[in-house]
Design a protein around this motif. Sequence first.
Motif, mmCIF file in Angstrom:
data_model
loop_
_atom_site.group_PDB
_atom_site.id
_atom_site.type_symbol
_atom_site.label_atom_id
_atom_site.label_comp_id
_atom_site.label_asym_id
_atom_site.label_seq_id
_atom_site.Cartn_x
_atom_site.Cartn_y
_atom_site.Cartn_z
ATOM 1 N N ASP A 222 10.105 50.419 27.106
ATOM 2 C CA ASP A 222 9.195 50.987 28.105
ATOM 3 C C ASP A 222 7.976 50.098 28.247
ATOM 4 O O ASP A 222 7.093 50.088 27.383
ATOM 5 C CB ASP A 222 8.763 52.394 27.704
ATOM 6 C CG ASP A 222 9.936 53.347 27.558
ATOM 7 O OD1 ASP A 222 10.451 53.803 28.589
ATOM 8 O OD2 ASP A 222 10.344 53.606 26.404
ATOM 9 N N TYR A 224 4.943 49.098 30.958
ATOM 10 C CA TYR A 224 4.268 49.576 32.158
ATOM 11 C C TYR A 224 3.378 48.467 32.711
ATOM 12 O O TYR A 224 2.711 47.752 31.958
ATOM 13 C CB TYR A 224 3.422 50.805 31.841
ATOM 14 C CG TYR A 224 4.239 51.984 31.366
ATOM 15 C CD1 TYR A 224 4.646 52.974 32.256
ATOM 16 C CD2 TYR A 224 4.609 52.101 30.024
ATOM 17 C CE1 TYR A 224 5.404 54.054 31.827
ATOM 18 C CE2 TYR A 224 5.370 53.178 29.585
ATOM 19 C CZ TYR A 224 5.764 54.146 30.490
ATOM 20 O OH TYR A 224 6.523 55.204 30.058
ATOM 21 N N HIS A 232 4.321 50.943 37.518
ATOM 22 C CA HIS A 232 5.765 50.932 37.351
ATOM 23 C C HIS A 232 6.128 50.809 35.874
ATOM 24 O O HIS A 232 5.357 50.269 35.073
ATOM 25 C CB HIS A 232 6.393 49.774 38.132
ATOM 26 C CG HIS A 232 6.445 49.991 39.604
ATOM 27 N ND1 HIS A 232 7.353 49.376 40.423
ATOM 28 C CD2 HIS A 232 5.681 50.773 40.426
ATOM 29 C CE1 HIS A 232 7.167 49.755 41.673
ATOM 30 N NE2 HIS A 232 6.149 50.598 41.707
ATOM 31 N N ARG A 233 7.330 51.291 35.557
ATOM 32 C CA ARG A 233 7.881 51.142 34.216
ATOM 33 C C ARG A 233 9.101 50.238 34.272
ATOM 34 O O ARG A 233 9.986 50.429 35.100
ATOM 35 C CB ARG A 233 8.280 52.498 33.631
ATOM 36 C CG ARG A 233 8.777 52.425 32.184
ATOM 37 C CD ARG A 233 9.216 53.792 31.688
ATOM 38 N NE ARG A 233 10.466 54.198 32.313
ATOM 39 C CZ ARG A 233 11.688 53.933 31.823
ATOM 40 N NH1 ARG A 233 11.810 53.226 30.711
ATOM 41 N NH2 ARG A 233 12.757 54.369 32.450
ATOM 42 N N TRP A 234 9.133 49.241 33.370
ATOM 43 C CA TRP A 234 10.245 48.301 33.292
ATOM 44 C C TRP A 234 11.006 48.519 31.994
ATOM 45 O O TRP A 234 10.396 48.594 30.913
ATOM 46 C CB TRP A 234 9.724 46.866 33.368
ATOM 47 C CG TRP A 234 10.769 45.792 33.190
ATOM 48 C CD1 TRP A 234 11.936 45.675 33.860
ATOM 49 C CD2 TRP A 234 10.710 44.690 32.277
ATOM 50 N NE1 TRP A 234 12.629 44.555 33.439
ATOM 51 C CE2 TRP A 234 11.894 43.932 32.462
ATOM 52 C CE3 TRP A 234 9.776 44.256 31.334
ATOM 53 C CZ2 TRP A 234 12.166 42.763 31.733
ATOM 54 C CZ3 TRP A 234 10.033 43.104 30.600
ATOM 55 C CH2 TRP A 234 11.215 42.359 30.809
ATOM 56 N N ASN A 235 12.331 48.632 32.094
ATOM 57 C CA ASN A 235 13.194 48.699 30.927
ATOM 58 C C ASN A 235 13.905 47.358 30.803
ATOM 59 O O ASN A 235 14.842 47.071 31.552
ATOM 60 C CB ASN A 235 14.215 49.830 31.059
ATOM 61 C CG ASN A 235 15.021 50.039 29.791
ATOM 62 O OD1 ASN A 235 15.351 49.097 29.073
ATOM 63 N ND2 ASN A 235 15.360 51.289 29.513
ATOM 64 N N ARG A 241 13.663 49.266 36.817
ATOM 65 C CA ARG A 241 12.261 49.649 36.944
ATOM 66 C C ARG A 241 12.169 50.929 37.757
ATOM 67 O O ARG A 241 13.063 51.250 38.558
ATOM 68 C CB ARG A 241 11.449 48.546 37.615
ATOM 69 C CG ARG A 241 11.832 48.259 39.053
ATOM 70 C CD ARG A 241 11.048 47.089 39.637
ATOM 71 N NE ARG A 241 11.483 46.773 40.987
ATOM 72 C CZ ARG A 241 10.934 47.266 42.089
ATOM 73 N NH1 ARG A 241 9.923 48.124 41.996
ATOM 74 N NH2 ARG A 241 11.376 46.938 43.283
ATOM 75 N N VAL A 244 6.116 55.293 38.174
ATOM 76 C CA VAL A 244 5.701 56.487 37.436
ATOM 77 C C VAL A 244 4.399 57.075 37.981
ATOM 78 O O VAL A 244 4.085 58.236 37.708
ATOM 79 C CB VAL A 244 5.550 56.179 35.933
ATOM 80 C CG1 VAL A 244 6.891 55.760 35.340
ATOM 81 C CG2 VAL A 244 4.498 55.110 35.682
ATOM 82 N N VAL A 266 -0.728 58.097 31.229
ATOM 83 C CA VAL A 266 -0.962 56.931 32.085
ATOM 84 C C VAL A 266 -2.347 57.076 32.695
ATOM 85 O O VAL A 266 -2.646 58.081 33.352
ATOM 86 C CB VAL A 266 0.090 56.819 33.202
ATOM 87 C CG1 VAL A 266 -0.190 55.604 34.072
ATOM 88 C CG2 VAL A 266 1.483 56.734 32.613
#
Length: 518
Positions: A222, A224, A232-235, A241, A244, A266
């Motif tokens: 995770d 951000y 945004h959240r990147w895996n 992505r 959020v 956040v």
Amino acid sequence: MSRRAHNASDSSLELRLDDDLVGGSPVRASDSGTVDERTGDIVQQLQLLIQEPMESLQLDGGRTDVGSNGSTFGDTAEASDGSFQMASGVATPTANTAYATVDTSAGGHTWDFLANAAQMFERASELKEVAAADLRKGYDLQGYQWRGYEIQKSLYMTYRRQVYPQYQCIQHDVQEVRKQANCVDSTATFYNFRCSSLGDGYRGQINHFQLRDLICATSDYDVYYCHSDGVHRWNPWQRSRQCVMGRSSMPRSFRVSSMCVDRGIVFTGDYKGRYCLKSLWSGDDGWDGSGVVTGSLGPTDTDNDIVNHATCSASRGGAPQILASHNSGFLRRLDVQRLEVVDTVPLEWAVNCSATMPDGGVLDCVVGDCVDGLLLDRRERPGAVVSRLSGHRDYSFACSFSPDGRFVATGSQDTSARVYDVRWPQRSLATLCGYMGAMRVVKFSGDGRFLMAAEPADCVHVYDAQTFALAQDIEFMGETSGATFSPDSNCLFVGISDALHGSGLAEFTRIDSPGAML
């Protein structure tokens, strides 16, 4: 003198330019001719590229400097693509007057010398997803194929270091700072590249060129980052992505200047002292997990109340709190559960960054528009100064405590990061200098083994925090939108935000971690 204190022009890439060099087109390493002849051919082209625009250079009091991504560092209107903004009179570009806008036509078009250099080498990114196996094929982490073009890349990176603007708020001699730097062997490898995701969807938005701490990681999966559409959240493991905190849920004219993600929260701050807050955990005290709470940290919304930095910590009772650093000269602590500012510390200068001692410590580190940083005892009101952190020659924009609270690191526009022992802070333990300019982000790893220092462009340094004698240099091309460790220290994440060379997020895995070979 420290190895790191040497300028790029003094390194092994330094070349002697003779009068009898013959120009020509860019060549590949496989072309005919000796290495010296091929190198001289490229060097002369690069020399002509630099000299010709300088002959017509016209500077005046209204000069505007250009970033390596083609965006301007000036008092301009906000750009939709996240171009940099600079307050009038904040900083003065002092390095390399060749790196300025030049009127090259009646239409007023400007030259971006870095763009011309890149075009001369005719390089283009070929990949959108890069894996460790691609590096063995000659690609770099931004998807550029450099096999056969190693000489061109070395010269181009050296050129970037020579022309990148080094902003100074207080005039000083950078070489004097570098003379004090530690001798560091930068050939170590602590983290190996694992993958990167490229493209505008992974481009971090930088609204102010001096504020770059815009990436947070809550786990290995995770990450951000601040995007033009929101947070945004990147895996990195799924290469996916998601948004959020959308831009539509923020107030109008909300321009993100700071961000932090921790403890299921956040938080984003903007140019007017406002904030947006969201819980990542559904059903948390009335928050539904999708709604965004907005408010103001100050009594009124003013243009000078920029939230320069934000960090999340816990109160003595364990409740999450946000420590916000304001350009108006205040340090404010927001109680997240009550949505109230529970502590306000006024200072005599703009606060650019602050950090809280972990594990219930009572000290806060504060740096800003002053050459000295401060250690404050937050048990006192309005905040007693325990000690001053001296040594820097210019304003600082980054600070971080080690996990055990024994050490604190600061990053300054004098191109150095300094490390202090909290028990004896009168003099720094280590002075670590970079290549391009200011140290915009400094962070200790979660286990205290490493210290990361990110420059504004092209390089992120990872130091051995035990001796500060070894370091790993992670190089790329473009502006740095942030860098951070994962909480378990197994991963390092770097954000690149550059319209010319491409943008993206890169993950590096610790060489002795269980997933290092994946």
